[in-house]
Design a protein around this motif. Structure first.
Motif, short mmCIF file in Angstrom:
data_model
loop_
_atom_site.label_atom_id
_atom_site.label_comp_id
_atom_site.label_asym_id
_atom_site.label_seq_id
_atom_site.Cartn_x
_atom_site.Cartn_y
_atom_site.Cartn_z
N ALA A 1 0.85 -1.19 0.00
CA ALA A 1 0.00 0.00 0.00
C ALA A 1 0.89 1.24 0.00
N ARG A 2 0.40 2.30 -0.63
CA ARG A 2 1.17 3.55 -0.69
C ARG A 2 0.23 4.74 -0.64
N LEU A 3 0.76 5.91 -0.30
CA LEU A 3 -0.02 7.13 -0.28
C LEU A 3 0.79 8.21 -0.99
N THR A 4 0.13 8.96 -1.87
CA THR A 4 0.77 10.07 -2.57
C THR A 4 -0.02 11.35 -2.33
N ARG B 1 -1.28 13.62 -4.68
CA ARG B 1 -2.42 13.87 -5.57
C ARG B 1 -2.92 12.64 -6.29
N GLY B 2 -2.43 11.48 -5.96
CA GLY B 2 -2.89 10.27 -6.64
C GLY B 2 -1.78 9.63 -7.45
N GLY B 3 -2.14 8.88 -8.48
CA GLY B 3 -1.19 8.11 -9.25
C GLY B 3 -0.10 8.96 -9.88
N GLY B 4 1.08 8.37 -9.99
CA GLY B 4 2.19 9.03 -10.66
C GLY B 4 3.12 9.79 -9.75
N GLU B 5 2.71 10.09 -8.54
CA GLU B 5 3.54 10.85 -7.61
C GLU B 5 4.45 9.91 -6.83
N TYR B 6 5.54 10.45 -6.30
CA TYR B 6 6.34 9.69 -5.35
C TYR B 6 5.51 9.44 -4.10
N ALA B 7 5.79 8.35 -3.42
CA ALA B 7 5.03 8.01 -2.23
C ALA B 7 5.44 8.86 -1.03
N ILE B 8 4.44 9.35 -0.31
CA ILE B 8 4.70 9.97 0.99
C ILE B 8 5.12 8.89 1.98
N ALA B 9 4.45 7.76 1.87
CA ALA B 9 4.79 6.58 2.66
C ALA B 9 4.33 5.36 1.87
N ASN B 10 5.08 4.27 1.98
CA ASN B 10 4.64 3.02 1.37
C ASN B 10 5.00 1.88 2.31
N VAL B 11 4.20 0.83 2.26
CA VAL B 11 4.42 -0.31 3.16
C VAL B 11 4.17 -1.60 2.41
N ALA C 1 5.90 -12.96 10.23
CA ALA C 1 5.53 -11.75 9.48
C ALA C 1 6.73 -10.84 9.33
N ARG C 2 6.69 -10.04 8.26
CA ARG C 2 7.69 -9.00 8.01
C ARG C 2 6.94 -7.78 7.50
N VAL C 3 7.16 -6.65 8.13
CA VAL C 3 6.52 -5.39 7.75
C VAL C 3 7.62 -4.40 7.38
N ALA C 4 7.60 -3.95 6.13
CA ALA C 4 8.62 -3.02 5.65
C ALA C 4 7.99 -1.65 5.39
N ILE C 5 8.69 -0.62 5.81
CA ILE C 5 8.22 0.76 5.69
C ILE C 5 9.17 1.53 4.78
N GLY C 6 8.61 2.19 3.77
CA GLY C 6 9.42 2.99 2.86
C GLY C 6 8.97 4.43 2.81
N GLU D 1 1.81 9.73 10.74
CA GLU D 1 0.38 9.68 11.01
C GLU D 1 -0.37 8.72 10.07
N VAL D 2 0.12 8.59 8.83
CA VAL D 2 -0.62 7.78 7.86
C VAL D 2 -0.23 6.30 7.90
N LEU D 3 0.81 5.95 8.63
CA LEU D 3 1.26 4.57 8.63
C LEU D 3 0.20 3.57 9.10
N PRO D 4 -0.52 3.82 10.20
CA PRO D 4 -1.52 2.83 10.60
C PRO D 4 -2.54 2.53 9.52
N SER D 5 -2.99 3.54 8.79
CA SER D 5 -4.00 3.28 7.75
C SER D 5 -3.41 2.50 6.59
N LEU D 6 -2.14 2.73 6.25
CA LEU D 6 -1.52 2.00 5.15
C LEU D 6 -1.31 0.53 5.52
N VAL D 7 -0.83 0.27 6.72
CA VAL D 7 -0.64 -1.12 7.13
C VAL D 7 -2.00 -1.81 7.26
#
Length: 284
Positions: free
Chosen positions: A182-185, A187-197, A212-217, A269-275
């Protein structure tokens, strides 16, 4: 025959050994070049181009992909190729990362090896997916071939030998493994990720997470595993609720970076929703 672009000489290589020898001869005056999507933006980052580059595009070995209980992905595999391949279910998180990153035009040329080797590119989408999958890298240099865990390779990228290139990534794909990305940008598609997991789990016969393994980028300067997040997943079935708690633990355990696209506090702040999103996908 070499070519010249933007004042830099580009030397072709047709084999891994040839590329390694050329890079050894050039030392700090040269670097490997694949698609160049990161190198082309050097001036925007205030970085000088190298006088010479060794093009890897003519090396067939770097494009090879083999699938089985262990998947071998050549360093020149593009994001588009990864997103379209029929790979084992264990690699679904990597396939998802490849299909969501950047724009289609970039995905068509950007490579797996380039994503791994781009020092300073915190937003790389393939890197956390490969980390969660416990990927190993096969490298080549004048000293021969070697295998190194991706998690060890990333923090020391800038100090790796000048003659070394990544040949392929090796990823285990047992039938009991599942992963999701999962990732968050902004404005949507095409942008670099603010956070990705990326979340990767091994399931026992009852569907309970045994490992389990959880990776944060993109949250910190270098992607890494969140060991704190694992406690919320092991012993439970994959679920949005377990993912929310895992994300909360991951957020509490990170030191987020500030950037033009987002402040550090927002990345945390957005990490819990992405995971949670990734774990909800695993629960389906």
């Amino acid at each position: 025959m070499s070519t010249t672009t933007k004042g830099c000489e580009v030397l072709p290589a047709t084999s891994v050994d040839e590329a390694v020898r050329a890079l050894a001869d050039l030392g700090d005056r040269g670097a490997a070049l694949a698609a160049g999507t990161w190198v082309m933006r050097s001036s925007l980052r205030g970085e000088d181009l190298r006088p010479r580059y060794v093009s890897l595009n003519g090396i067939a070995e770097l494009r090879a992909t083999e699938s089985g209980e262990e998947v071998s992905l050549g360093a020149l595999t593009t994001h588009t190729d990864l997103a379209s391949r029929e790979l084992p279910a264990a690699l679904a998180g990597l396939v998802g990362a490849a299909g969501q990153s950047a724009f289609p035009q970039v995905r068509n040329v950007a490579t797996l090896g380039g994503n791994i080797g781009a020092t300073g590119f915190a937003e790389a989408d393939l890197v956390p997916a490969l980390l969660a999958l416990d990927a190993r890298l096969e490298t080549a240099s004048l000293r021969g071939r070697a295998t190194v865990p991706l998690g060890e390779y990333l923090p020391e990228r800038a100090q790796r030998p000048a003659d070394e290139i990544v040949v392929r990534a090796l990823v285990a794909a047992p039938a009991t493994r599942r992963s999701a990305f999962a990732r968050l940008t902004v404005r949507g598609g095409g942008e670099y990720a603010i956070a990705n997991v990326c979340v990767c789990v091994d399931l026992d016969p009852d569907g309970v997470v045994s490992a389990a393994r959880v990776a944060i980028g993109s949250v910190e300067p270098v992607a890494r595993l969140s060991h704190a997040a694992v406690d919320a997943l092991v012993g439970n079935r994959p679920s949005a609720a377990a993912g929310e708690e895992a994300g909360r633990l991951a957020a509490a355990d990170c030191t987020p970076r500030d950037g033009l696209d987002a402040p550090g506090w927002y990345r945390r702040e957005v990490l819990p929703s992405l995971v949670r999103r990734a774990c909800a996908e695993l629960a389906v």
